[in-house]
Design a protein around this motif. Sequence first.
Motif, PDB file in Angstrom:
ATOM      1  N   LYS A 182       0.736  -1.186  -0.206  1.00  0.00           N
ATOM      2  CA  LYS A 182      -0.051  -0.036   0.063  1.00  0.00           C
ATOM      3  C   LYS A 182       0.812   1.169  -0.048  1.00  0.00           C
ATOM      4  N   ILE A 183       2.037   1.316   0.434  1.00  0.00           N
ATOM      5  CA  ILE A 183       2.849   2.336   0.287  1.00  0.00           C
ATOM      6  C   ILE A 183       3.362   2.745  -1.215  1.00  0.00           C
ATOM      7  N   LYS A 184       3.049   4.012  -0.991  1.00  0.00           N
ATOM      8  CA  LYS A 184       3.596   4.630  -2.486  1.00  0.00           C
ATOM      9  C   LYS A 184       4.479   5.896  -2.271  1.00  0.00           C
ATOM     10  N   GLN A 185       4.491   6.559  -1.030  1.00  0.00           N
ATOM     11  CA  GLN A 185       5.441   7.364  -0.839  1.00  0.00           C
ATOM     12  C   GLN A 185       6.825   6.865  -0.088  1.00  0.00           C
ATOM     13  N   THR A 186       7.662   7.561  -0.761  1.00  0.00           N
ATOM     14  CA  THR A 186       9.129   7.113  -0.253  1.00  0.00           C
ATOM     15  C   THR A 186       9.537   7.923   0.971  1.00  0.00           C
ATOM     16  N   PRO A 187      10.421   7.372   1.813  1.00  0.00           N
ATOM     17  CA  PRO A 187      10.755   8.141   3.076  1.00  0.00           C
ATOM     18  C   PRO A 187      11.353   9.496   2.720  1.00  0.00           C
ATOM     19  N   GLU A 188      11.886   9.772   1.613  1.00  0.00           N
ATOM     20  CA  GLU A 188      12.388  11.138   1.216  1.00  0.00           C
ATOM     21  C   GLU A 188      10.921  11.954   1.038  1.00  0.00           C
ATOM     22  N   GLN A 189      10.212  11.312   0.296  1.00  0.00           N
ATOM     23  CA  GLN A 189       8.782  12.410   0.215  1.00  0.00           C
ATOM     24  C   GLN A 189       7.827  12.234   1.349  1.00  0.00           C
ATOM     25  N   VAL A 190       8.110  11.615   2.204  1.00  0.00           N
ATOM     26  CA  VAL A 190       7.229  11.768   3.564  1.00  0.00           C
ATOM     27  C   VAL A 190       7.974  12.734   4.428  1.00  0.00           C
ATOM     28  N   ALA A 191       9.321  12.598   4.376  1.00  0.00           N
ATOM     29  CA  ALA A 191       9.973  13.552   5.158  1.00  0.00           C
ATOM     30  C   ALA A 191       9.983  15.271   4.696  1.00  0.00           C
ATOM     31  N   LYS A 192       9.893  15.354   3.387  1.00  0.00           N
ATOM     32  CA  LYS A 192       9.583  16.673   2.619  1.00  0.00           C
ATOM     33  C   LYS A 192       8.234  17.133   2.912  1.00  0.00           C
ATOM     34  N   ALA A 193       7.287  16.286   3.169  1.00  0.00           N
ATOM     35  CA  ALA A 193       5.847  16.664   3.397  1.00  0.00           C
ATOM     36  C   ALA A 193       5.792  17.004   4.975  1.00  0.00           C
ATOM     37  N   ALA A 194       6.393  16.324   5.905  1.00  0.00           N
ATOM     38  CA  ALA A 194       6.395  16.767   7.056  1.00  0.00           C
ATOM     39  C   ALA A 194       6.993  18.175   7.363  1.00  0.00           C
ATOM     40  N   THR A 195       8.338  18.317   7.039  1.00  0.00           N
ATOM     41  CA  THR A 195       8.810  19.411   6.943  1.00  0.00           C
ATOM     42  C   THR A 195       8.344  20.620   6.327  1.00  0.00           C
TER      43      THR A 195
END
Length: 250
Positions: free
Chosen positions: A183-196
């Motif tokens: 179910k995961i489509k977002q990479t850790p890098e994308q998630v980190a960017k969305a958070a910051t």
Amino acid sequence: MNLRSISRNRAGSPRARRVRLAALCAVASGALVSGCGSGGDTGTSHAAPGRPEVRQTTSPSPSGTGRLTEDQAARKALVPTAKVTADKAAATAVGEVSGSTLLSIELKRRSSGSSASPSPTGSPSPTSSPRTGQPVWVAEVSEKDGTEHNVRIDAESGDVIRSRTDPGQDADDKAERASWITKIKQTPEQVAKAATDRKKGTITSMELDDADSGDVIWSVEVVSTDDWNKTTLDIDATTGEVLSEDVGRD
């Protein structure tokens, strides 16, 4: 004469009446000041339409003078020591186990009880001398079949300290992890960017979880380096949408 009669006699004296009157005036004055200061505002923050839910968890400073709480002081001591960011450490952890997906990663200090552990093959770990108090990223990654691996990374150099797999992993847990991965489509890098992008600061933790709806989400902790408070954001692992924001002030 008993205590009750003494109390009545004192209460009936002119001095006692003056003291009571002054006390009542002070209470009334305090109530007026308190009422003017609050204005009926409970401090609850409501999100605007189309915005993620925002919650605030507040604890006063120990003395009320702006000093750091114990948790804030611990973050201030730990966060600046990490030279490797969460997304970079995540990429290293995933690269350590071929074809794996990140499940979680957290910044910690190496405790005195920890020891340098060999890799699964028995060879020495890449880092020469792990030490007590060293900042480390503790990551969990999963193979496609749900097999979980623990990878520790030096948060100063980015080197892998340890990589191991616990034997006898529960079949149901493995099946759940395998389902999450699909179910995961977002990479850790994308998630980190969305958070910051949502909350400026340093990411200290990212963890995969499932919501009540059955969707898979990332729970991301961001520490603000101006006040050392921690904000937890829930991010949809499929779309990258920020679903909620919980601002902690302790």
